[in-house]
Structure formats: C-alpha cells, structure tokens
Design a protein around this motif. Structure first.
Motif, PDB file in Angstrom:
ATOM      1  N   GLY A 140      10.335   1.822  -5.661  1.00 14.89           N
ATOM      2  CA  GLY A 140       8.595   1.447  -6.564  1.00 14.89           C
ATOM      3  C   GLY A 140       8.227   2.720  -5.861  1.00 14.89           C
ATOM      4  N   GLY A 141       8.769   3.995  -5.714  1.00 11.79           N
ATOM      5  CA  GLY A 141       7.880   5.150  -4.970  1.00 11.79           C
ATOM      6  C   GLY A 141       8.214   5.638  -3.675  1.00 11.79           C
ATOM      7  N   TRP A 142       8.513   4.546  -2.637  1.00 13.98           N
ATOM      8  CA  TRP A 142       7.739   4.930  -1.540  1.00 13.98           C
ATOM      9  C   TRP A 142       8.149   6.234  -1.067  1.00 13.98           C
ATOM     10  CZ3 TRP A 142       6.965   0.701   2.359  1.00 13.98           C
ATOM     11  CH2 TRP A 142       7.029   1.223   3.852  1.00 13.98           C
ATOM     12  N   ALA A 188       9.009   9.152  -2.252  1.00 11.44           N
ATOM     13  CA  ALA A 188       8.173  10.066  -2.868  1.00 11.44           C
ATOM     14  C   ALA A 188       6.532  10.529  -2.298  1.00 11.44           C
ATOM     15  CB  ALA A 188       8.251   9.768  -4.928  1.00 11.44           C
ATOM     16  N   GLN A 189       5.742   9.498  -1.605  1.00 13.98           N
ATOM     17  CA  GLN A 189       4.655   9.393  -1.126  1.00 13.98           C
ATOM     18  C   GLN A 189       4.611  10.416  -0.605  1.00 13.98           C
ATOM     19  OE1 GLN A 189       1.577   7.797  -1.855  1.00 13.98           O
ATOM     20  NE2 GLN A 189       3.047   5.563  -2.000  1.00 13.98           N
ATOM     21  N   ASP A 204       0.682  -0.920  -0.096  1.00 10.78           N
ATOM     22  CA  ASP A 204       0.086  -0.085   0.064  1.00 10.78           C
ATOM     23  C   ASP A 204       0.631   1.196   0.356  1.00 10.78           C
ATOM     24  OD1 ASP A 204      -2.476  -1.573   0.131  1.00 10.78           O
ATOM     25  OD2 ASP A 204      -2.805  -1.366   2.392  1.00 10.78           O
ATOM     26  N   GLN A 205       2.434   0.850   0.809  1.00 11.05           N
ATOM     27  CA  GLN A 205       2.336   2.739   1.018  1.00 11.05           C
ATOM     28  C   GLN A 205       3.956   2.611  -0.345  1.00 11.05           C
ATOM     29  OE1 GLN A 205       2.882   4.309   3.205  1.00 11.05           O
ATOM     30  NE2 GLN A 205       4.867   5.669   2.681  1.00 11.05           N
ATOM     31  N   THR A 206       3.947   1.215  -1.283  1.00 13.12           N
ATOM     32  CA  THR A 206       4.847   1.481  -2.899  1.00 13.12           C
ATOM     33  C   THR A 206       3.933   1.746  -3.721  1.00 13.12           C
ATOM     34  OG1 THR A 206       5.786   0.103  -1.112  1.00 13.12           O
ATOM     35  CG2 THR A 206       6.671   0.384  -3.859  1.00 13.12           C
ATOM     36  N   MET A 207       3.970   2.634  -4.876  1.00 14.88           N
ATOM     37  CA  MET A 207       3.374   3.127  -6.382  1.00 14.88           C
ATOM     38  C   MET A 207       3.567   2.178  -6.828  1.00 14.88           C
ATOM     39  SD  MET A 207       4.775   7.499  -6.644  1.00 14.88           S
ATOM     40  CE  MET A 207       4.675   8.134  -4.909  1.00 14.88           C
ATOM     41  N   VAL A 208       4.455   1.458  -6.922  1.00 15.68           N
ATOM     42  CA  VAL A 208       4.091   0.758  -7.948  1.00 15.68           C
ATOM     43  C   VAL A 208       3.609  -0.397  -8.072  1.00 15.68           C
ATOM     44  CG1 VAL A 208       6.528   0.866  -9.726  1.00 15.68           C
ATOM     45  CG2 VAL A 208       6.898  -0.376  -7.543  1.00 15.68           C
ATOM     46  N   LYS A 209       3.054  -1.069  -6.414  1.00 16.93           N
ATOM     47  CA  LYS A 209       2.430  -2.061  -5.388  1.00 16.93           C
ATOM     48  C   LYS A 209       3.239  -3.589  -5.720  1.00 16.93           C
ATOM     49  CE  LYS A 209      -1.004   1.089  -4.938  1.00 16.93           C
ATOM     50  NZ  LYS A 209      -0.758   1.392  -3.530  1.00 16.93           N
TER      51      LYS A 209
END
Length: 201
Positions: free
Chosen positions: A196-198, A200-201, A159-164
């Motif tokens: 994975g974008g973590w 950048a949230q 849920d915290q990672t943009m690329v899931k």
C-alpha cells in the motif's frame, strides 16, 4: 462446483528436515512433479528487545528462516532432478527491509529471507529456476488480527500506508500469480513489495 483441479492436504513440520523430505516425496508420488513453491510458513512473537526470551527467538527463526531454508533446499533438489525449471516464491515482509518496534526476531528472519532469495537466484538461474520474494505490508490474517484491533496501532499503520487501509489476502493474489507464472520469467532475485505504499514513504 467442480473446477477439475486436484488438491492434496497434508501437514509438515517445516523445521524438521525429515518431515519436509517426507512431504516432498508424498507430493511427487501424488502429482508426479513439483513446479512451484510458495514458501509461506511463518509466525511472530512481538516483544520489546529486553523481554525476548531465547525460546521466543528460536521459535520465530526456526519457523520463518530455517523452515524456508529446509523446504527451499528440498524442493530445489527435486526441481533440478526434473530438469524443467521452476518457480520459488519466498514470503517475506516489509519488515525484512524497514525497522519497527517489537519485531526483532521477525525482522531478522524476513531480512534473512530477502538475502537468501538473492543467493538462490544466483545459484539456480542456470537451472531455469527463478527465485523471488513477496513482501506484504499489514494484511488481515489471524496472525495480525489482535494487533490490528488495537485502535492506536491501527491508526499508526493507516497513517504510514499511502492507500490508507490495511491489505486483504486478495491483494496478494495478482502479485503471487505473476511470480508463479511464465510472465515473470525475466524476474529473479527480487523482493516485490505489496504494502500500500508503506516502503515508498
């Protein structure tokens, strides 16, 4: 298939200065020089703050931070002696820059790595040595396997990672090759997040 690449396997205690120096001497004897260091030794003990023992703290800090210092120092001396520049890549983590429960000693060690990366970059630029850090998110490894097998924790990570998804070791290959190559000669003192974008949230 023979790739023509010569490799050497050896064992070193990164927390022991003499062990590290003996390893460097062996590498130079075998290959004639050192050009690239990937400072990757690491461990973790996940416990709540109130349950961390002094031995837990020392084990993680000695491996993750003292080990990076001792190996980095020994390799730097060799690189300066060679007078041909070089690349130092310290393996950090997203937890060097963000907070998370049960990561007290691990986060402290990785935050320290991010800072010494900047300091070394300042000191070694005139020697032609670049120093950067690679900071992965959650990657499938033997060290994270048990943590990732917990369905509740795994879902929170996804849920915290943009690329899931969580990462694989192959996700680190391209960024690592970049930092090790001449293509990154204008990069130094940076922490490159592969998460994975973590963050950048």
């Amino acid at each position: 298939m023979n790739s023509g690449i010569e490799v050497m396997s050896t064992q070193v205690d990164v927390g022991d200065k003499q062990s590290v120096q003996s390893w460097i001497d062996e590498v130079v004897k075998q290959f004639g020089a050192v050009n690239i260091l990937v400072n990757n030794a690491g461990t973790n003990i996940r416990k709540p703050l109130v349950e961390i023992e002094e031995d837990d703290w020392e084990r993680v800090i000695d491996t993750n931070l003292k080990g990076v210092f001792l190996v980095g120092q020994a390799v730097t001396k060799q690189l300066i002696k060679q007078q041909n520049g070089g690349r130092i890549i310290n393996i950090s983590s997203i937890f060097g820059g963000v907070g998370s429960s049960f990561q007290t000693s691990y986060a402290a060690s990785k935050g320290g790595i991010n800072q010494i990366t900047k300091v070394w970059a300042h000191e070694l630029a005139e020697e032609g040595i670049t120093v950067n850090a690679l900071a992965p998110g959650y990657i499938k490894t033997p060290m994270t396997e048990g943590w990732l097998n917990d369905e509740k924790r795994f879902r929170k990570i996804i849920d915290q990672t943009m690329v899931k998804r969580v990462g694989n070791l192959t996700d680190l290959e391209g960024p690592l090759m970049l930092l090790a190559s001449d293509e990154s000669s204008y990069m130094t003192g940076q922490t490159l997040y592969v998460d994975g974008g973590w963050t950048a949230q």
